[in-house]
Enzyme design. Structure first.
Site, PDB file in Angstrom:
ATOM      1  N   THR A 200       0.844  -1.192   0.000  1.00 13.67           N
ATOM      2  CA  THR A 200       0.000   0.000   0.000  1.00 13.67           C
ATOM      3  C   THR A 200       0.881   1.244   0.000  1.00 13.67           C
ATOM      4  O   THR A 200       2.015   1.222   0.458  1.00 13.67           O
ATOM      5  CB  THR A 200      -0.939   0.043   1.219  1.00 13.67           C
ATOM      6  OG1 THR A 200      -0.171   0.263   2.412  1.00 13.67           O
ATOM      7  CG2 THR A 200      -1.746  -1.243   1.349  1.00 13.67           C
ATOM      8  N   GLY A 201       0.333   2.333  -0.547  1.00 11.33           N
ATOM      9  CA  GLY A 201       1.114   3.561  -0.613  1.00 11.33           C
ATOM     10  C   GLY A 201       2.306   3.446  -1.535  1.00 11.33           C
ATOM     11  O   GLY A 201       3.343   4.088  -1.320  1.00 11.33           O
ATOM     12  N   ALA A 202       2.166   2.640  -2.608  1.00 12.94           N
ATOM     13  CA  ALA A 202       3.311   2.390  -3.481  1.00 12.94           C
ATOM     14  C   ALA A 202       3.710   3.602  -4.302  1.00 12.94           C
ATOM     15  O   ALA A 202       4.815   3.630  -4.865  1.00 12.94           O
ATOM     16  CB  ALA A 202       3.012   1.211  -4.398  1.00 12.94           C
ATOM     17  N   SER A 203       2.845   4.606  -4.399  1.00 15.55           N
ATOM     18  CA  SER A 203       3.221   5.812  -5.136  1.00 15.55           C
ATOM     19  C   SER A 203       4.101   6.740  -4.310  1.00 15.55           C
ATOM     20  O   SER A 203       4.657   7.707  -4.837  1.00 15.55           O
ATOM     21  CB  SER A 203       1.975   6.574  -5.602  1.00 15.55           C
ATOM     22  OG  SER A 203       1.190   6.966  -4.491  1.00 15.55           O
ATOM     23  N   GLY A 204       4.258   6.460  -3.015  1.00 16.61           N
ATOM     24  CA  GLY A 204       5.134   7.257  -2.163  1.00 16.61           C
ATOM     25  C   GLY A 204       6.585   6.814  -2.282  1.00 16.61           C
ATOM     26  O   GLY A 204       6.895   5.762  -2.855  1.00 16.61           O
TER      27      GLY A 204
ATOM     28  N   ILE B 187       8.787   5.784   0.051  1.00 20.68           N
ATOM     29  CA  ILE B 187       9.131   4.545   0.754  1.00 20.68           C
ATOM     30  C   ILE B 187       8.395   3.362   0.146  1.00 20.68           C
ATOM     31  O   ILE B 187       8.982   2.302  -0.099  1.00 20.68           O
ATOM     32  CB  ILE B 187       8.828   4.692   2.256  1.00 20.68           C
ATOM     33  CG1 ILE B 187       9.832   5.674   2.891  1.00 20.68           C
ATOM     34  CG2 ILE B 187       8.892   3.337   2.961  1.00 20.68           C
ATOM     35  CD1 ILE B 187       9.575   5.969   4.358  1.00 20.68           C
TER      36      ILE B 187
ATOM     37  N   SER C 170       6.709   4.452  12.516  1.00 17.54           N
ATOM     38  CA  SER C 170       7.574   5.624  12.596  1.00 17.54           C
ATOM     39  C   SER C 170       8.169   5.684  13.990  1.00 17.54           C
ATOM     40  O   SER C 170       7.508   5.316  14.975  1.00 17.54           O
ATOM     41  CB  SER C 170       6.776   6.901  12.324  1.00 17.54           C
ATOM     42  OG  SER C 170       7.549   8.052  12.642  1.00 17.54           O
TER      43      SER C 170
ATOM     44  N   TYR D 129      -0.513  11.799  13.963  1.00 17.10           N
ATOM     45  CA  TYR D 129       0.348  10.875  13.222  1.00 17.10           C
ATOM     46  C   TYR D 129       1.066   9.933  14.188  1.00 17.10           C
ATOM     47  O   TYR D 129       1.077   8.708  13.988  1.00 17.10           O
ATOM     48  CB  TYR D 129       1.346  11.692  12.416  1.00 17.10           C
ATOM     49  CG  TYR D 129       2.398  10.903  11.679  1.00 17.10           C
ATOM     50  CD1 TYR D 129       2.121  10.329  10.441  1.00 17.10           C
ATOM     51  CD2 TYR D 129       3.689  10.761  12.198  1.00 17.10           C
ATOM     52  CE1 TYR D 129       3.098   9.619   9.742  1.00 17.10           C
ATOM     53  CE2 TYR D 129       4.663  10.057  11.511  1.00 17.10           C
ATOM     54  CZ  TYR D 129       4.360   9.486  10.295  1.00 17.10           C
ATOM     55  OH  TYR D 129       5.328   8.781   9.608  1.00 17.10           O
TER      56      TYR D 129
END
Length: 243
Positions: free
Chosen positions: A7-11, A13, A138, A151
């Site tokens: 997930t979040g592969a366009s970011g 990391i 994080s 966050y």
């Protein structure tokens, strides 16, 4: 053939993780919310590395969309062997200024989405007798961060979720771990000026900011056969920043 959902592969990391995990014969499912051009370019890179690439769009702030993503993966590809939840957002605001709607967005895209994906994918992993889950947390989930309470609170939940899930599925062949990046060179640090980023790097014992590829290397290890006896762990990739 292993199937891996990132997930979040366009970011920064998430993209680095997808590239790291793309091996000939593997299937990489690339989730994204926005930035279609970036995800298409990433898919092309993965195909060039000999893997198959599939793209799925969903706004993970909406838990019904998370459930839809899960059902689509199950219907089109089946239960993934590996799940890496790297999607995330930050919101820079004082606690007293953070609207409840944004607080909920932060909790849902991080912790809520992780819970819904575990809820959807764990049964198949357990039946198979194998599964690997890595949640990208994080260091701020442990140390906190001024103006990042929402966050940090969301990321803090990953450790408890991983350890609790381990106690339920530990004998099934499924492992659940957390990788906690520190200060990494990503667009999330774009709010800092160059002098501020340099000052932050000097605060880190190794003397610099981290790179997305270094986070991806940690994820790759936890998904490898060498890490089959590691579960419920939190691996910090922070240059000693959290000491």
């Amino acid at each position: 053939m292993s199937t891996i959902l990132v997930t979040g592969a366009s970011g920064a990391i998430g993209g680095a993780i997808a590239r790291r995990l793309a091996q000939p014969g593997s299937q990489i499912v690339l989730h994204y919310h926005m930035h279609r051009e970036q995800i298409d370019a990433l898919a092309a890179q993965i195909i060039a590395q000999g893997a198959q690439a599939f793209t799925l769009q969903a706004d993970l702030r909406d838990l019904s969309a998370v459930d839809g993503l899960v059902q689509q993966v199950l219907a089109d590809i089946g239960t993934p062997h590996h799940l890496v939840h790297a999607a995330g957002i930050s919101q820079f605001a004082l606690v007293q200024d953070l609207p409840l709607s944004l607080w909920r967005n932060l909790q849902d895209i991080h912790l809520g989405a992780a819970y819904r994906m575990l809820h959807g994918f764990l049964p198949g992993m357990i039946r198979r007798g194998y599964g690997r889950v890595v949640l990208i947390g994080s260091v701020y989930g442990e140390r906190g961060g001024a103006m990042e309470a929402g966050y940090a609170a969301a990321k803090a939940g990953y450790g408890a979720l991983a350890r609790s899930t381990l106690n339920e599925v530990g004998r099934s062949g499924v492992t659940v771990n957390v990788v906690e990046p520190g200060a990494i060179e990503t667009p999330m640090l774009s709010r800092l000026s160059d002098p501020e980023r340099e000052a932050l790097g000097r605060e880190i014992p190794v003397g610099r900011l981290g790179r997305p590829e270094e986070v991806a290397a940690a994820v790759g290890f936890l998904l490898s056969p060498d890490a089959r006896y590691i579960s419920g762990a939190t691996l910090k990739v922070d240059g000693g920043y959290s000491m």
